[in-house]
Design a protein around this motif. Structure first.
Motif, PDB file in Angstrom:
ATOM      1  N   LEU A  72      -3.465   3.692 -23.903  1.00  0.00           N
ATOM      2  CA  LEU A  72      -2.903   2.950 -25.211  1.00  0.00           C
ATOM      3  C   LEU A  72      -3.621   3.642 -26.746  1.00  0.00           C
ATOM      4  O   LEU A  72      -4.843   3.915 -26.587  1.00  0.00           O
ATOM      5  N   GLY A  73      -2.866   3.852 -27.533  1.00  0.00           N
ATOM      6  CA  GLY A  73      -3.436   4.179 -28.903  1.00  0.00           C
ATOM      7  C   GLY A  73      -4.216   3.422 -29.441  1.00  0.00           C
ATOM      8  O   GLY A  73      -4.381   2.118 -29.397  1.00  0.00           O
ATOM      9  N   ASP A  74      -4.788   3.708 -30.728  1.00  0.00           N
ATOM     10  CA  ASP A  74      -5.590   2.931 -31.477  1.00  0.00           C
ATOM     11  C   ASP A  74      -4.947   1.768 -32.108  1.00  0.00           C
ATOM     12  O   ASP A  74      -4.058   1.873 -32.604  1.00  0.00           O
ATOM     13  N   GLY A  75      -5.717   0.571 -31.787  1.00  0.00           N
ATOM     14  CA  GLY A  75      -5.282  -0.487 -32.043  1.00  0.00           C
ATOM     15  C   GLY A  75      -3.939  -1.016 -31.423  1.00  0.00           C
ATOM     16  O   GLY A  75      -3.310  -2.134 -31.950  1.00  0.00           O
ATOM     17  N   HIS A  76      -3.794  -0.563 -30.205  1.00  0.00           N
ATOM     18  CA  HIS A  76      -3.026  -1.150 -29.164  1.00  0.00           C
ATOM     19  C   HIS A  76      -3.828  -1.817 -28.192  1.00  0.00           C
ATOM     20  O   HIS A  76      -4.709  -1.626 -27.675  1.00  0.00           O
ATOM     21  N   ASN A  77      -3.120  -2.947 -27.704  1.00  0.00           N
ATOM     22  CA  ASN A  77      -3.650  -4.042 -26.764  1.00  0.00           C
ATOM     23  C   ASN A  77      -2.748  -4.700 -25.936  1.00  0.00           C
ATOM     24  O   ASN A  77      -1.762  -5.027 -26.311  1.00  0.00           O
ATOM     25  N   VAL A  78      -3.072  -4.506 -24.485  1.00  0.00           N
ATOM     26  CA  VAL A  78      -2.254  -5.102 -23.530  1.00  0.00           C
ATOM     27  C   VAL A  78      -2.214  -6.590 -23.799  1.00  0.00           C
ATOM     28  O   VAL A  78      -3.066  -7.042 -23.620  1.00  0.00           O
ATOM     29  N   SER A  79      -1.028  -7.270 -23.760  1.00  0.00           N
ATOM     30  CA  SER A  79      -0.750  -8.625 -24.028  1.00  0.00           C
ATOM     31  C   SER A  79      -0.307  -9.407 -22.682  1.00  0.00           C
ATOM     32  O   SER A  79      -0.167 -10.760 -22.622  1.00  0.00           O
ATOM     33  N   ARG A  80       0.409  -8.416 -21.937  1.00  0.00           N
ATOM     34  CA  ARG A  80       1.269  -9.283 -20.839  1.00  0.00           C
ATOM     35  C   ARG A  80       1.201  -8.327 -19.698  1.00  0.00           C
ATOM     36  O   ARG A  80       1.479  -7.262 -19.892  1.00  0.00           O
ATOM     37  N   PHE A  81       1.265  -8.846 -18.418  1.00  0.00           N
ATOM     38  CA  PHE A  81       1.288  -8.044 -17.307  1.00  0.00           C
ATOM     39  C   PHE A  81       1.968  -9.035 -16.305  1.00  0.00           C
ATOM     40  O   PHE A  81       1.441 -10.186 -15.833  1.00  0.00           O
ATOM     41  N   ALA A  82       3.162  -8.659 -15.585  1.00  0.00           N
ATOM     42  CA  ALA A  82       3.806  -9.570 -14.611  1.00  0.00           C
ATOM     43  C   ALA A  82       4.289  -8.637 -13.509  1.00  0.00           C
ATOM     44  O   ALA A  82       4.653  -7.516 -13.650  1.00  0.00           O
ATOM     45  N   LEU A  83       4.353  -9.186 -12.292  1.00  0.00           N
ATOM     46  CA  LEU A  83       4.996  -8.397 -11.072  1.00  0.00           C
ATOM     47  C   LEU A  83       5.984  -9.502 -10.253  1.00  0.00           C
ATOM     48  O   LEU A  83       5.870 -10.629 -10.273  1.00  0.00           O
ATOM     49  N   ASP A  84       6.816  -8.755  -9.622  1.00  0.00           N
ATOM     50  CA  ASP A  84       7.650  -9.651  -8.663  1.00  0.00           C
ATOM     51  C   ASP A  84       6.922 -10.115  -7.621  1.00  0.00           C
ATOM     52  O   ASP A  84       6.315  -9.046  -6.824  1.00  0.00           O
ATOM     53  N   VAL A  85       6.904 -11.292  -7.174  1.00  0.00           N
ATOM     54  CA  VAL A  85       6.032 -11.877  -6.121  1.00  0.00           C
ATOM     55  C   VAL A  85       6.977 -12.585  -5.174  1.00  0.00           C
ATOM     56  O   VAL A  85       7.382 -13.675  -5.743  1.00  0.00           O
ATOM     57  N   ASN A  86       7.297 -12.008  -4.026  1.00  0.00           N
ATOM     58  CA  ASN A  86       8.386 -12.877  -3.281  1.00  0.00           C
ATOM     59  C   ASN A  86       9.713 -13.149  -3.964  1.00  0.00           C
ATOM     60  O   ASN A  86      10.264 -14.292  -3.854  1.00  0.00           O
ATOM     61  N   GLY A  87      10.060 -12.608  -4.736  1.00  0.00           N
ATOM     62  CA  GLY A  87      11.379 -12.359  -5.531  1.00  0.00           C
ATOM     63  C   GLY A  87      11.303 -13.293  -6.763  1.00  0.00           C
ATOM     64  O   GLY A  87      12.396 -13.298  -7.452  1.00  0.00           O
ATOM     65  N   LYS A  88      10.212 -13.462  -7.319  1.00  0.00           N
ATOM     66  CA  LYS A  88      10.168 -14.307  -8.251  1.00  0.00           C
ATOM     67  C   LYS A  88       9.079 -13.462  -9.419  1.00  0.00           C
ATOM     68  O   LYS A  88       8.120 -13.084  -8.797  1.00  0.00           O
ATOM     69  N   LEU A  89       9.171 -13.517 -10.623  1.00  0.00           N
ATOM     70  CA  LEU A  89       8.401 -12.801 -11.529  1.00  0.00           C
ATOM     71  C   LEU A  89       7.160 -13.886 -11.779  1.00  0.00           C
ATOM     72  O   LEU A  89       7.423 -14.873 -12.200  1.00  0.00           O
TER      73      LEU A  89
END
Length: 950
Positions: A72-89
């Motif tokens: 990620l570039g300067d001043g960029h920050n990850v704010s969310r991460f989600a996965l499909d688990v057993n058909g649900k996010l």
């Protein structure tokens, strides 16, 4: 008009020269096909949050594993991460980085697959995604926040859309909140994309099928000079102001130094843009003396030039001919030509061989043109010297030129009528045309005065009167936490505990926190990780039951009903114990036990999963729990005489690239050939190890060999398995000081592994830091490193560390403080033979066998011989070590044999390396030591690797 058009063109060049690429999911370094993409962009003030909802398709008949790897570039920050688990996010939650790895790896060993997203060096993120079902889909959601660029009375947002393949579904929604003037799509118009006013906001949405999104967007969001936006949430506020500071020219230097980072990671730099900046600079200052120092793992060039009338062609040619090879060591330029009027450092900030010890009292201009960079450290280096950080990813040539020719305008300090406000940044901080500040413990009507100027002299003050009735937005809370994190990160190691707690409290991914997704609620309970909202009710219910049980139980150790109590050298298996109702609270006691949850019937009347208990202070997990890829079926053998061949085969490098190299005639020809050849092996660490060894053996060379070898660290400074290989090789080459730095880095990356402490202790001993070595050995023996954690315990580690601490004390007793050492560790040690094997890959199973002159074979299932040989407990996880010792050896030949059972993630380009250390007469004045580095490729085969003659 022409000038404004030129500025606009330059702006477009910068915006599209720097594009934050859409994250890609790669399988074996090849992108996996994307079926659908839903992008949502929310802009509040100068902050944009971009969310990618991605659906990947696996067209093969095999279940795949992918790697999400993106800078990620300067001043960029990850704010969310989600996965499909057993058909649900399922959304990831923030967790302490070490605990996240422990939980992740333990769950993976049970063949249940969570996900862990970690921040690496600089602003680089990685996540492993598994399983991606055969002929099926995997949904991944990733969001990041960024500070928008402010140029020409507007903030600019760039969205890269450079797809070549058609997507089944594509949706884009962009909302600019609380915006007076209508945003303008400057570049990349998509049919139907048009902003419309919506409840004081501007919004645009498009949805398309069977569409190829191949037009990147540049959106201009008008923001006049001296504009102000304030967000308030609860007792938090975030204020953003645009400015029009006066400029003040710097003095023209008489002499300058250019430090040119020529490490391998900088090879893809934007050289044209960097040279254009120097062209403009020399045209301005006309006459100057220049010291040019190119460096990577060592200083490569140190040459002087005299620039007259702006003519710098000779220096320019020198730079253009630079060869990029080796890792980055800032120590080699420390105190080198740092008395010149001005210094330039052209680098990506990825310090792989040293800390950031480079300092100067004169202005330092740090120039970077690479996205994968350590922006924070580069900025810090410049800020401390009253220089400037020139990020050519986001600056036009004219803007970059102004930064190095004008003094930095600074936010110096703030004052307030409130005694409770906690505000960041605190200053001083260099700024350009905009500025943001955030505070906590706000009260209605609080007044904040912001002071700006040059150096320490205040030339402008601006008052902010903050009302709790301002624009309510929960983002204010998170932005305050991010501003505080930026302040703490200036000395991240010293502020580790504060950074970790801040990350957990405010859901921030930091150097010491990660994002984790676990499959079931019991995994969250086991590690006391607060789950996402949909699991919290069940999680809280379980914790409440645990607390109730703890009140009812009088003794924790009696909570688990065992058929037999394991001895110190036993292992608990599923058949050795019977769980009874109401014992979950005891499983949660992290000082005494850990649990592995496997599929099982009801426990505590819950439809959850629990089965195996292991005694953490005593045991390695039983063979039953090991992953089938690591712990394969073994043939148990008795003490019958060995009947196989006793021949040690010479190991030779016979890869295609070594065969091709061997055709060269001289050292220089071989190096030139290597520079061309490596283009095909850039991401193959074993290539650098093999070629480095070749240069050493064929040409008796250390300069090129060391430079080539150091590329292992440059490949990925966050990969502890690669760094182990590099450190082993450094010790073989007697580069012990550098080995200490690498082992220190490994301990930072893997504090949960006892092997990390032992490796560093041995490295300290080699460099004369014997007290430090003693303390680390003792922390393993006393189990200090395991307190208040869920770290794995390996049964042989304490025995091996005790032999090594005895050896250390025996040789350096008078130089050591032994007040904390137990009596057993003070005993003398004298061994005729000692053999130790270590390896670099986690969860790898390697067996050490010793065949003595009586042909009796000592190994894991026959650990003691008639001659007195003793084999340490079997290591089927971790990185070893395994050890054979014999106090009184019979004269004759002793053969060292190994069997490699494989490891969980074996890759052809990253094989397992094993270090074999053979001592004769260990602990005596006749002691000798031989070290071998062996590359393992043939799984499930025995190999005779050494002979020891007594």
């Amino acid at each position: 008009m022409k000038q404004r058009t030129l500025l606009s063109l330059m702006l477009l060049f910068v915006a599209f020269g720097y594009s934050q690429n859409i994250p890609t999911l790669k399988v074996k370094d090849k992108p996996l096909g994307l079926s659908s993409l839903d992008i949502k962009v929310d802009v509040v003030g100068n902050i944009a949050t971009t969310t990618y909802d991605m659906l990947f398709y696996n067209p093969t008949n095999a279940i795949l594993e992918g790697q999400l790897d993106f800078p990620l570039g300067d001043g960029h920050n990850v704010s969310r991460f989600a996965l499909d688990v057993n058909g649900k996010l399922r959304d990831a939650v923030v967790v302490d980085k070490e605990l996240g790895r422990i939980a992740f790896e333990d769950v993976v060993r049970r063949q249940v697959d969570p996900a862990l997203l970690e921040k690496g060096t600089g602003n680089n993120y990685k996540a492993r995604i598994y399983p991606i079902p055969a002929k099926g889909y995997k949904r991944v959601v990733l969001a990041y926040e960024q500070e928008l660029l402010y140029k020409e009375d507007a903030n600019y947002y760039n969205l890269p859309l450079n797809f070549k393949n058609k997507l089944d579904d594509f949706t884009l929604e962009i909302t600019v909140f609380e915006q007076k003037s209508k945003p303008v799509i400057e570049k990349g118009q998509i049919s139907g994309l048009q902003f419309s006013n919506w409840d004081k906001n501007f919004k645009t949405t498009i949805s398309k099928k069977n569409y190829i999104p191949n037009n990147s967007l540049l959106i201009k969001i008008p923001m006049p000079i001296d504009a102000e936006k304030i967000l308030v949430y609860d007792n938090y506020f975030y204020a953003y102001k645009t400015l029009s500071p006066k400029k003040r020219l710097r003095f023209k230097p008489k002499n300058i130094t250019i430090y040119w980072d020529a490490s391998l990671s900088t090879e893809s730099r934007n050289l044209e843009k960097e040279l254009s900046l120097l062209e403009a600079y020399f045209s301005e200052i006309k006459n100057v003396d220049v010291s040019f120092i190119a460096f990577s793992n060592t200083v490569l060039k140190n040459t002087s030039f005299t620039i007259q009338n702006g003519n710098w062609n000779t220096l320019k040619e020198e730079i253009q001919n630079t060869i990029y090879d080796g890792a980055t060591n800032y120590d080699v330029i420390y105190n080198l030509n740092n008395t010149t009027d001005v210094s330039f450092l052209f680098s990506d900030g990825m310090a792989s061989l040293s800390d950031y010890n480079f300092k100067t009292s004169k202005p330092l201009f740090v120039v970077n043109s690479l996205v994968k960079s350590n922006f924070q450290k580069l900025n810090q280096l410049a800020e401390l010297s009253n220089g400037a950080y020139v990020n050519l990813n986001t600056l036009s040539e004219s803007e970059a030129f102004k930064l190095i020719t004008y003094e930095p305008y600074k936010f110096i300090s703030y004052s307030t009528n409130s005694s409770t406000l906690e505000m960041y940044p605190k200053g001083p901080k260099s700024i350009d045309n905009d500025f943001s500040i955030a505070g906590k413990n706000l009260k209605n009507g609080d007044i904040v005065t912001l002071n700006f100027g040059f150096g320490n002299k205040i030339t402008q003050s601006i008052d902010l009167k903050i009302k709790t009735s301002e624009n309510a937005n929960s983002m204010a809370k998170r932005l305050w936490a991010q501003q505080k994190l930026n302040a703490l990160a200036s000395n991240s190691k010293a502020n580790k505990s504060d950074i970790t707690q801040l990350g957990i409290d405010y859901s921030l991914v930091t150097d010491y926190t990660s994002l984790i997704v676990l499959e079931n609620v019991m995994d969250y309970v086991r590690y006391k990780i607060t789950p996402p909202e949909e699991l919290q009710e069940e999680y809280n219910k379980l914790l409440a039951e645990i607390e109730q049980r703890e009140k009812e139980e009088s003794t924790i150790s009696n909570a688990v009903s065992l058929r037999r109590r394991p001895s110190a050298n036993a292992m608990v298996s599923e058949d050795d114990w019977t769980p009874s109702q109401g014992t979950l609270s005891d499983f949660m006691n992290e000082d005494e036990t850990t649990i592995n949850f496997m599929t099982a019937p009801n426990l505590m009347d819950l439809d959850e999963e629990i089965i195996e208990v292991e005694e953490m202070r005593l045991e390695e997990p039983s063979d039953d729990t090991l992953n089938s890829a690591v712990s394969l079926s073994r043939e148990r053998q008795d003490s019958k005489k060995y009947t196989g061949k006793l021949v040690v085969k010479e190991r030779t490098l016979d890869t295609d690239y070594i065969k091709a190299l061997s055709k060269t005639k001289s050292l220089e020809d071989a190096y030139k050939f290597y520079l061309e050849q490596r283009k095909d092996y850039l991401k193959m660490p074993s290539y650098y190890s093999d070629v480095s060894t070749y240069f050493q053996k064929r040409f008796d060379d250390t300069i090129y060999a060391s430079r080539i070898l150091s590329n292992i660290a440059e490949t990925d400074f966050d990969d502890y398995e690669l760094l182990k290989v590099y450190a082993y090789q450094l010790q073989l080459n007697y580069q012990n000081d550098l080995a200490v730095f690498i082992f220190q880095r490994i301990l930072e990356l893997r504090p949960e592994d006892s092997q990390s402490y032992r490796d560093l202790a041995l490295a300290y001993q080699k460099t004369g830091k014997c007290q430090e070595a003693l303390d680390l050995f003792n922390s393993i023996i006393t189990e200090e490193i395991y307190k208040n954690s869920k770290r794995r315990i390996f049964p042989g580690m304490q025995l091996i560390a005790q032999n090594e601490i005895k050896h250390l004390i025996q040789n350096y007793k008078d130089d050591l403080d032994l007040s904390s050492i137990d009596k057993e560790s003070l005993a003398e040690i004298n061994l005729d033979i000692r053999v130790v094997v270590d390896w670099n890959h986690n969860d790898t199973d390697i067996d050490l066998h010793i065949i003595d002159p009586n042909l009796e074979e000592c190994f894991y299932s026959h650990p003691k011989t008639k001659l007195g040989g003793i084999m340490s407990p079997d290591m089927t996880q971790g990185f070893g070590p395994e050890e054979f010792v014999l106090e009184k050896a019979k004269k004759g030949d002793y053969f060292v044999k190994i069997k490699y059972y494989g490891d969980r993630y074996q890759k052809a380009d990253n094989p397992t390396f094993m270090k074999v250390t053979i001592y004769k007469y260990y602990g005596t004045n006749r002691e000798s030591k031989e070290i071998k580095m062996i590359r393992l490729t043939n799984k499930d085969e025995f190999e005779m690797i050494a002979k020891v003659t007594i």
